[in-house]
Design a protein around this motif. Structure first.
Motif, short mmCIF file in Angstrom:
data_model
loop_
_atom_site.label_atom_id
_atom_site.label_comp_id
_atom_site.label_asym_id
_atom_site.label_seq_id
_atom_site.Cartn_x
_atom_site.Cartn_y
_atom_site.Cartn_z
N ALA A 1 0.89 -1.11 0.01
CA ALA A 1 0.14 0.03 0.07
C ALA A 1 0.77 1.21 -0.12
O ALA A 1 2.06 1.24 0.65
N ILE A 2 0.28 2.26 -0.59
CA ILE A 2 1.13 3.56 -0.66
C ILE A 2 0.24 4.61 -0.45
O ILE A 2 -0.98 4.73 -1.00
N CYS A 3 0.51 5.36 0.74
CA CYS A 3 -0.40 6.28 1.26
C CYS A 3 0.42 7.82 1.47
O CYS A 3 1.16 7.95 1.98
N ASP A 4 -0.21 8.39 0.25
CA ASP A 4 0.64 9.77 0.33
C ASP A 4 -0.44 10.99 -0.47
O ASP A 4 -1.23 10.64 -1.45
N ASP A 5 -0.56 12.01 0.00
CA ASP A 5 -1.55 13.01 -0.63
C ASP A 5 -0.94 13.58 -1.93
O ASP A 5 -1.69 14.61 -2.17
N ILE B 1 7.26 6.31 -6.09
CA ILE B 1 7.11 5.17 -5.20
C ILE B 1 6.77 3.95 -5.74
O ILE B 1 7.27 2.97 -5.68
N ALA B 2 5.37 3.99 -6.62
CA ALA B 2 5.12 2.97 -7.24
C ALA B 2 6.10 2.36 -8.17
O ALA B 2 6.45 1.29 -8.51
N ASP B 3 6.75 3.39 -9.14
CA ASP B 3 7.61 3.25 -9.95
C ASP B 3 8.97 2.59 -9.52
O ASP B 3 9.66 1.61 -9.97
N CYS B 4 9.17 2.95 -8.26
CA CYS B 4 10.48 2.56 -7.54
C CYS B 4 10.21 0.88 -6.99
O CYS B 4 11.02 0.30 -7.33
N LEU B 5 9.09 1.02 -6.73
CA LEU B 5 8.69 -0.51 -6.27
C LEU B 5 8.63 -1.51 -7.33
O LEU B 5 9.09 -2.67 -7.26
N SER B 6 8.02 -1.16 -8.48
CA SER B 6 7.95 -2.16 -9.72
C SER B 6 9.29 -2.40 -10.15
O SER B 6 9.36 -3.47 -10.35
N ALA B 7 10.16 -1.21 -10.15
CA ALA B 7 11.75 -1.58 -10.70
C ALA B 7 12.30 -2.47 -9.83
O ALA B 7 13.17 -3.30 -10.52
N TYR B 8 12.08 -2.36 -8.59
CA TYR B 8 12.75 -3.23 -7.46
C TYR B 8 12.23 -4.73 -7.81
O TYR B 8 13.16 -5.54 -7.72
N MET B 9 11.02 -4.77 -7.80
CA MET B 9 10.43 -6.12 -7.79
C MET B 9 10.71 -6.91 -9.23
O MET B 9 10.88 -7.81 -9.18
N PRO C 1 13.55 13.97 -1.60
CA PRO C 1 13.21 13.05 -2.68
C PRO C 1 13.98 11.43 -2.66
O PRO C 1 15.13 11.53 -1.70
N LEU C 2 13.30 10.60 -3.11
CA LEU C 2 13.91 9.26 -2.91
C LEU C 2 15.10 8.95 -3.46
O LEU C 2 15.51 9.47 -4.42
N ASP C 3 15.96 8.19 -2.43
CA ASP C 3 17.27 7.84 -2.97
C ASP C 3 17.13 6.39 -3.43
O ASP C 3 16.68 5.48 -2.40
N HIS C 4 17.33 5.85 -4.55
CA HIS C 4 16.90 4.55 -5.17
C HIS C 4 17.92 3.54 -4.46
O HIS C 4 17.31 2.56 -4.12
N GLU C 5 19.00 3.75 -4.03
CA GLU C 5 19.99 2.94 -3.39
C GLU C 5 19.33 2.67 -1.95
O GLU C 5 19.16 1.41 -1.48
N ARG C 6 19.04 3.70 -1.36
CA ARG C 6 18.50 3.63 0.18
C ARG C 6 16.87 2.91 0.00
O ARG C 6 16.63 1.93 0.89
N PHE C 7 16.35 3.04 -1.04
CA PHE C 7 14.88 2.39 -1.19
C PHE C 7 15.07 0.84 -1.36
O PHE C 7 14.43 0.05 -0.71
N ALA C 8 16.25 0.51 -2.21
CA ALA C 8 16.45 -1.01 -2.34
C ALA C 8 16.65 -1.46 -1.26
O ALA C 8 16.56 -2.64 -0.73
N ARG C 9 17.95 -0.87 -0.41
CA ARG C 9 18.17 -1.44 1.11
C ARG C 9 17.10 -1.66 1.89
O ARG C 9 17.02 -2.75 2.39
N THR C 10 16.13 -0.69 2.04
CA THR C 10 15.05 -0.78 2.83
C THR C 10 14.19 -2.12 2.29
O THR C 10 13.63 -2.71 3.13
#
Length: 237
Positions: free
Chosen positions: A5-9, A17-25, A106-115
Motif C-alpha cells: 500500500a502507498i499512502c500519500d496526498d 514510489i510505485a515506479d521504484c517499487l515496480s522496478a525493484y520487484m 526525494p527518494l534515493d534509489h539505493e536507500r529504497f532498495a536497501r529498505t
C-alpha cells in the motif's frame, strides 16, 4: 502474493514510489504482487486492508502519517511500515510504531532498495516460522508472528494471538519456550512475550502494541530492556 500500500496526498509522489517499487520487484524477478494507492490516512484506515508493507507519508491532513500508524498498531495491524517524508526530525517517533524503514524525499534509489531488502527478509522470516500445538486429538499450526504472548495457568498454556483470539492447550512454558525463536522473552515465570509486540517496559509491566500489558518480574526488567534493544538492532540491520 505480496500486497503493498502507498499512502500519500501527493499523486506524483505516489507514482514515484510505485515506479521504484515496480522496478525493484522486476529486478528481483518477483511478479506476484499488488499495489494499492491511498491519498489520505483516513482512506487507508477505511480500507481495512491487510497489507504486507505500507509506504506512509507523514505530512498529511488529519490523521497524519504518524497518527495513522498509531491507529493501525492499536487495531492490531502488523503490516510493515515505511515512512516517506521530508521531515528528518520524525525518525525517532517512527520507532514508536515499530517502523521498518524511514525514507527521505526525494527518494534515493539505493536507500529504497536497501529498505526493501530488509522488508522482504522480514516478511520471509515471518512466513517461514511457526509452531504446532496439540489440542486433544487435533493440532494447529500457528505462525510465530501471530503470537503476542503466552501464559501458563496450572497445567494449561494460553496462547494470545494478534487477532485477539486465544488458543489453549496442555503443556509447560519451559518446553514451549524451547520451540520458539529468539524474538520471545521469558519476562515472568508465567509469561513468555513476543518482542515484536512489545512497545516498552515500565513499573513491572511490558506494554503491548495491541494494548494492555503483561507482567515483568523485578529481576528480569533489566534483561528485558537489553533484549528489546538487541532485538531492534537485529531487526533493523
Amino acid at each position: 502474493m505480496l500486497h503493498f500500500a502507498i499512502c500519500d496526498d501527493e499523486p506524483l509522489m505516489v507514482q514515484e514510489i510505485a515506479d521504484c517499487l515496480s522496478a525493484y520487484m522486476e529486478e528481483k524477478r518477483i511478479s506476484s504482487y499488488q499495489i494499492s494507492r491511498f491519498s489520505s490516512g483516513g482512506a487507508l484506515l477505511e480500507s481495512g486492508g491487510d497489507f504486507d508493507l505500507i509506504f506512509l507519508d507523514i505530512q498529511m491532513e488529519k490523521p497524519d502519517g504518524m497518527e495513522t500508524a498509531g491507529i493501525l498498531r492499536r487495531q492490531g495491524n502488523r503490516s510493515l511500515l515505511v515512512f516517506v517524508t521530508v521531515l528528518r526530525e520524525c525518525v525517532f517517533d517512527a520507532f514508536e510504531t515499530e517502523a521498518c524503514g524511514y525514507l527521505l524525499k526525494p527518494l534515493d534509489h539505493e536507500r529504497f532498495a536497501r529498505t526493501m531488502d530488509r522488508a522482504l527478509a522480514s516478511l520471509k522470516r515471518r512466513a517461514a516460522k511457526s509452531v504446532m500445538v496439540r489440542q486433544g486429538a487435533s493440532c494447529e499450526v500457528i505462525p510465530l508472528s501471530q503470537i503476542v504472548y503466552c501464559e501458563v495457568q496450572g497445567r494449561k498454556l494460553y496462547i494470545h494471538l494478534d487477532s485477539g483470539g486465544i488458543i489453549d492447550c496442555y503443556g509447560r512454558l519451559d518446553e514451549f519456550s524451547r520451540r520458539v525463536d529468539g524474538r520471545f522473552f521469558r519476562c515472568h515465570r508465567s509469561y513468555l512475550v513476543n518482542l515484536d509486540h512489545v512497545r516498552g517496559s515500565r513499573a513491572g509491566q511490558a506494554a503491548l502494541s495491541q494494548g494492555g500489558s503483561v507482567p515483568v518480574s523485578r529481576l528480569r526488567e533489566s534483561d528485558l530492556t537489553k533484549a528489546l534493544l538487541q532485538h531492534m538492532k537485529e531487526r533493523d540491520s
